[in-house]
Design an enzyme around this catalytic site. Structure first.
Site: not given
Ligand code: GLN
Length: 532
Positions: A13, A54, A150, A189-190, A192, A383, A508, A510
């Site tokens: 993965s 994480y 799975e 290549t094995k 694969l 945030c 957010h 981003e």
């Molecule tokens: N922990 C904060 C909240 O729940 C900020 C969450 C975040 O940064 N996405 O409001």
């Protein structure tokens, strides 16, 4: 009618199967087809929202408020369009709906089984998303690797899909690792071969193979792969390591992948228009400037935890012909004294205080924020980053002793950041934050307003806490002003008045940043660093 492309993975993965899927979607959409991309995650969680970044990488959020796998983020960025909740299918969702149907009596008299009930549900979902999104082509990525227990029902469903849709309407692409063994100086290549054997054992003969590896595939390796996998050499593509993931569509296209896919699906070949994409990729690769960015957060050892933010930084940097150099700062190390934050101050750098949850590391971020504010550094708080800006300003400028967020200190005398009213009643944690796209109204004359260039802006959200409106006056009196409000009257954007760039957002930004349309806040951040 929709044509389906199924992407499976072999050997390992984290091979970049998501990027390959996104690249295929990119090429076909640039060929003028309406394309959607679907991610299948064979875990039992309903969505990624309750998983630790994480272990699992960033949780991505769609406009309609789904907490999805990070690959949906890649798809959106490579497709340049927003996807929905329905584009991420998990085992949990499939079983939940089959069990609900069973309880309702929809299968009365039947014994409910993996085949056909679960596999039918999987196919039905895929067809539904493709139809509702008007897709000429749906690219479906099956998460995990071939051979995972799975993942079996999903691959079985994909096998049935070709049987039902017809040979020319479903295409199988297998992406697998072809490692380079340094000790013998050879491409092997094995592994694969074995993953293709496993795939064939469960009834799927791949049409196309994409070999991931450190180095480009040699002709000899290609011949060998062909012989053992029953795939023609011209249907085997090489996807070597690159620094710039946005180059992958170009690499695959240059080997003829777009044409081969069209042929196999019985679609007229249309040359994709890659000009603007190439310009973006070249800008990133040939950038003459460097921009230094410090990212302050938790989980900074796992690159994928903040992947959309890293990508948003790249998109904005390319616009200024700059290449980002990112330094990760672990907030818990500031907290326990392992890092001296003063040593990180640099007027030519930018700082992003990252999103986050929980008490651990929060005081480290607050300490860092104090220094950044006192030294007028270019800083963006996202945030949790905004929430901690408010806490820091409350404590150190407004003189509110022990001010905090109730997430960090439930007994604080000054809850400058507090749980949203409707969050107080919530008992289930899955999918219950303030999620998805919402409107904010910006305040004229603020820096944030000048960056967005409009009063009404839309960004995505994922949080339970808010800057407490009761404290707005106190914060504004010391210069930390609200630059944008949510429709409910909460601060969605705040900034230190008269500073170079000290902005926090509850949103957010981003998640909506795209290579060819970077986020205004990130553009502002990079511009403030490069000093244009
Ligand atoms: N922990 C904060 C909240 O729940 C900020 C969450 C975040 O940064 N996405 O409001």
């Amino acid at each position: 009618m929709t044509k389906y492309i199924v992407v499976t993975g072999g050997v390992l993965s984290s091979l970049g199967k998501g990027i390959v899927t996104a690249s295929i979607a990119n090429l076909l959409s640039r060929s003028g087809y309406s394309v959607t991309a679907i991610k299948i995650d064979p875990y039992i969680n309903i969505d990624a929202g309750t998983m630790n970044p994480y272990a699992h990488g960033e949780v991505f959020v769609t406009d309609d408020g789904a907490e999805t796998d990070l690959d949906i983020g890649h798809y959106e960025r490579f497709l340049g369009k927003s996807l929905s909740r329905a584009n991420n299918i998990t085992t949990g969702q499939i079983y939940l709906s089959v069990i609900e149907k069973e309880r309702r009596g929809d299968y009365l008299g039947e014994c409910v089984q993996v085949i056909p009930h679960i596999t039918n549900e999987i196919k039905a979902r895929i067809r539904e998303v493709s139809k509702s999104q008007g897709a000429d082509i749906a690219v479906i990525e099956v998460g995990g690797t071939v051979g995972d227990i799975e993942g079996l029902p999903f691959i079985e469903a994909m096998r049935q899909l070709r049987l039902e849709e017809g040979f020319n309407n479903v295409l199988y692409i297998h992406v697998a690792l072809v490692p380079y063994l340094k000790s013998v100086g050879e491409i092997k290549t094995k592994p694969l071969q074995h993953s293709v054997q496993e795939l064939r054992r469960i009834g799927v003969q791949p049409d196309i193979i994409i070999a991931r590896g450190e180095k480009p595939l040699s002709d000899e390796a290609r011949r060998k792969i062909s012989l053992f996998t029953n795939v023609q050499p011209d249907m085997i593509f090489s996807d070597p390591d690159v620094d710039n993931i946005y180059r992958v569509p170009l690499i695959l296209h240059s080997q003829g992948l777009t044409r081969k896919i069209s042929e196999r699906l019985g679609l007229p070949y249309r040359e994709p228009d890659l000009s603007s994409w190439e310009v973006f990729v070249d800008k990133l690769d040939n950038a003459s400037r460097r921009v230094k960015i410090y990212m302050v957060g938790k989980y900074t050892k796992v690159r994928d935890s903040y992947i959309s933010i890293v990508e948003a930084v790249k998109h904005a940097s390319a616009e200024y012909m700059a290449k980002p150099e990112i330094t990760w700062v672990e907030a818990t190390d500031i907290e326990n004294g392992k890092i001296d934050p003063e040593g990180l101050l640099d007027r030519d750098a930018g700082y992003i205080v990252l999103p986050g949850f929980g008490r651990r590391g929060a005081e480290g971020k607050i300490k860092m924020l104090r220094l950044l504010r006192e030294n007028n550094m270019v800083t963006l708080g996202i945030c949790f980053g905004l929430q901690l800006m408010a806490v820091e300003v409350a404590r150190n400028l407004a003189g509110l002793e022990r001010a905090s967020s109730t997430e960090i200190d439930p007994h604080t005398p000054h809850p400058v950041v507090d749980l949203l009213e409707d969050q107080k009643k919530i008992t289930k944690l899955g999918g219950t934050m303030r999620l998805g796209l919402t409107r904010s109204r910006l305040v004229k004359g603020t820096l944030v307003h000048s960056l967005y260039g409009s009063i009404e802006v839309y960004e995505r959200h994922r949080h339970r806490y808010e800057v407490n409106p009761k404290y707005i006056d106190k914060l504004e009196n010391v210069g930390f002003i609200v630059s944008g409000y949510s429709d409910e009257g909460f601060p969605d954007f705040m900034e230190m008045k008269g500073y170079r760039f000290f902005i926090g957002t509850q949103a957010h930004p981003e998640y909506r940043s795209r290579p060819l349309s970077p986020s205004p806040l990130f553009l502002g951040l990079i511009r403030s660093i490069v000093g244009l």
